[in-house]
Design a protein around this motif. Structure first.
Motif, short mmCIF file in Angstrom:
data_model
loop_
_atom_site.label_atom_id
_atom_site.label_comp_id
_atom_site.label_asym_id
_atom_site.label_seq_id
_atom_site.Cartn_x
_atom_site.Cartn_y
_atom_site.Cartn_z
N UNK A 88 0.61 -1.11 0.04
CA UNK A 88 -0.07 0.15 0.04
C UNK A 88 0.87 1.17 0.00
N UNK A 89 0.53 2.44 -0.55
CA UNK A 89 1.02 3.55 -0.27
C UNK A 89 1.24 3.95 1.03
N UNK A 90 2.31 4.81 1.46
CA UNK A 90 2.51 5.14 3.12
C UNK A 90 1.47 5.90 3.63
N UNK A 146 -1.74 5.72 2.43
CA UNK A 146 -3.14 5.31 2.25
C UNK A 146 -3.59 4.97 3.51
N UNK A 166 9.96 6.71 4.26
CA UNK A 166 8.83 5.99 3.73
C UNK A 166 8.82 4.59 4.48
N UNK A 167 7.77 4.64 5.27
CA UNK A 167 7.77 3.48 6.25
C UNK A 167 7.69 2.00 5.32
N UNK A 212 -0.70 1.92 -7.76
CA UNK A 212 0.13 3.20 -7.32
C UNK A 212 0.93 3.76 -8.40
N UNK A 219 6.23 5.01 -2.45
CA UNK A 219 6.52 3.58 -3.03
C UNK A 219 5.62 3.24 -4.15
N UNK A 270 10.06 -0.43 0.31
CA UNK A 270 10.86 0.08 1.13
C UNK A 270 11.64 -0.42 2.27
N UNK A 280 -3.66 5.42 -6.83
CA UNK A 280 -3.23 6.59 -5.85
C UNK A 280 -2.32 7.40 -6.57
#
Lengths: 408, 408
Positions: A35-37, A39, A265-266, B14, B19, B204, B347
């Motif tokens: 997923x995006x960070x 999101x 970015x996690x 994405x 990411x 990441x 996204x």
């Protein structure tokens, strides 16, 4: 140009003090699409992870989140954020990882004071408290479970002494978290760092930490808004700004808070793994998990002793998840380890510094801490020792462990 | 106590500057059981990864390995290892991540000099070289691809100027590596940091870096054997020891060398992912991969322009993998982004600082950089804009992109 083959790592029985085997549920979690960070589904996962970490650390602290790096990244984050250059730091050392704390504190610009005790033992808490009275440290940093020697340092009294003397207590619980009690609030620990690849049985790559309001106050006193966002430089000269950006806990907590201020970015997939690993820990229950570590330690120790091998170190402070064995005279320890890996697919560990070549270390951590693994390592160690012409009473090790499991 | 549900992240398209989506082969690699860190099978994987990183960075450098943390961990490792306190550091800034370099250099104790140019443009190389002559920096640090503005800074002449003036050049290629040429050796870059979660399309969690002999010489001049291993303190006072243990490249290279000196515990599963991601890159071929990024950029740009939307920034220095769009007057940019995520599962990104609320950023990076993704985002953006009462010629965006793909 050489082309590399498909990845196909062998299945190992990993009985070291980390990294250890990983539950298939955790491995599966990492195979989910990312997923995006920012999101909302992902930030929910971040929040859920914080909630589970609070339970793991036995704390009501607001802050409990992973630092994105291996275990020592969490240690460095706590130290560089809580130790200002010039601070007096007391570090009691009883093995290799105490020296690491010394090393890191020194690089933070601390005035470091150490006391050392013989490897294989730990400190009486009064010794540490007496030294604190002498040194008057701003920070005390110490290891809870020292895997290099397999010893567990009691901490209950140190936290209280730190409150009384207005010092902060940083505890490296990398090897103990999830395996024995780590009572952050009850023991008054100000900052605690856990490891993933040991009793949590999540792959190396994150370092869960927690810290309380006392620690946060020091962090906030050193905080500066990131360049490009702040409006003026006035007054900044007086602040001992944290010497790292990546490890500045003041910035990390803004990212983990509802503010979600962008920092790094996690690590998406690693966070999936940590979340699943924490679910497994809490589903089992902390008390049951600690009991499981003690049970398999008893079986392993019974087996080792039945084989006539000698345990290393003071038994009163032995870590349940690390069992150190004196390599018998005339036996090449590394040759035995190689045979275990090559012929049996089992990994056990050697040790560091003065103990290199002197002891083997067998870990019983997290997912690796299972009866079938204990029986397997005992049987294989017996066979390897016989193969190295070391005389021992064949069959007794595994039988002694089975006796423990049947008593249960 | 709240019990958390099974992990089940939604499948997202994405299209951000990271990411980004991850190839299923990379996701699968992370689900393999772990190996111990000194298992010969694992050290082989470490060596294979170094070999592939050298190809990725177009270098013959001995040192090319991942730092264990997110992208900015690699940047900090390079800077804290190569910038001694008091060093003069020149940082040309043309977007948000230049400010980050400034922030990190300052925390390293550098005397920082900056030059800035308008966001949406880059520097003429002569401007930077002229400033180098004035400042006489020990280190020049700059961003290759600035995702905040979508601009690409030419570097060919800077490396040579740094040789002539005896400065080290550190390049943040986090967003560009694997998407456009990054010619480490040909451009004479001394240290380069790549990112995983962008054009490499690995989650990441790691930061591949490379550095040459010039950089290594500076690192070695600051090196000290770890406390507990060294024999004497004599002379240490003269050394500007690296202020971090975790990020000390001198220690990291010992761990990645045949010496295998224990430092951290390498991130097993992330390394599996990086290895598989690099295999995918090299199987495709760097040139083919760069061409793919340019093709999908052309299709996306054609679609955006056919919709009557305006691109942001100087087209002469546009990054192929980031396309910035001016949010039309009267349109709520965040509302459009939410609709894309909630209704279409897509996204896209906003931006930072002065560009917040002004532009959208669409990434076409790595595995996300595919024709079906480009067509999907164009169709969805058109629908969302129509739904926000923004007039545009329906259907033209997707058709324009299809035209590009048919010309191919």
């Amino acid at each position: 140009m050489k082309r590399f083959e498909d990845l196909s790592p062998s299945l190992r029985c990993i009985m070291t003090p980390g990294p250890v085997e990983v539950d298939p549920r955790v491995l599966r979690a990492m195979s989910y699409p990312v997923l995006g960070q920012f999101d909302p589904e992902f930030t929910d996962i971040m929040n859920e992870t914080m909630g589970m970490l609070r339970e793991l650390f036995a704390t009501n602290n607001q802050w409990a989140f992973p630092v994105d790096g291996t275990s020592r990244s969490g240690i460095e984050a706590a130290m560089v954020s809580l130790i200002a250059p010039g601070d007096r730091v007391l570090i009691p050392i009883y093995g290799r990882f105490g020296h690491l704390l010394h090393e890191i504190a020194e690089r933070c610009g601390a005035e470091v004071h150490t006391i050392e005790t013989e490897w294989g033992t730990v400190f009486a808490q009064e010794e540490i408290i007496a030294e604190m009275r002498r040194v008057k440290p701003h920070v005390v940093a110490m290891v809870h479970g020292e895997t290099s020697t397999g010893r567990l340092q009691p901490l209950e009294g140190i936290g209280q002494a730190c409150r009384e003397m207005d010092a902060l207590l940083i505890v490296d619980a990398v090897a103990t978290i999830g395996g024995v009690p780590v009572e952050t609030d009850a023991w008054q620990l100000d900052a605690v760092i856990g490891g993933t690849q040991k009793c949590l049985s999540v792959p190396s790559g994150m370092a869960p930490i927690t810290y309380n309001k006392r620690a946060e106050d020091k962090i906030m006193s050193r905080k500066r808004v990131e360049r490009g966002l702040r409006t003026a430089d006035a007054g900044d000269e007086d602040i001992a700004v944290v010497r790292s950006n990546y490890f500045d806990l003041g910035m990390l907590q803004d990212y983990w808070s509802p503010l979600r201020l962008n920092h790094h970015t996690e690590m998406t997939s690693m966070l999936y793994a940590l979340r699943e690993g924490l679910r497994l820990v809490l589903e089992e229950g902390l008390e049951a998990r600690f009991a499981r570590h003690r049970l398999h330690e008893r079986a392993l120790v019974a087996g080792i002793e039945a084989m006539g091998l000698q345990l290393y170190g003071d038994p009163d402070c032995k870590m349940p998840m690390v069992t150190c064995i004196v390599i018998p005279d005339g036996v090449d320890g590394e040759s035995v380890r190689s045979m275990l890996l090559d012929s049996f697919g089992i990994e056990i560990a050697s040790s560091f510094g003065p103990l290199k070549g002197k002891i083997w270390r067998i870990g019983t951590m997290g997912f690796s801490c299972r009866g079938n693994n204990v029986l397997r390592v005992l049987g294989a160690l017996e066979a390897a020792l016989l193969r190295h012409a070391h005389p021992l009473p064949a069959g007794l090790g595994v039988q002694a462990a089975l006796d423990i499991y049947e008593q249960k």
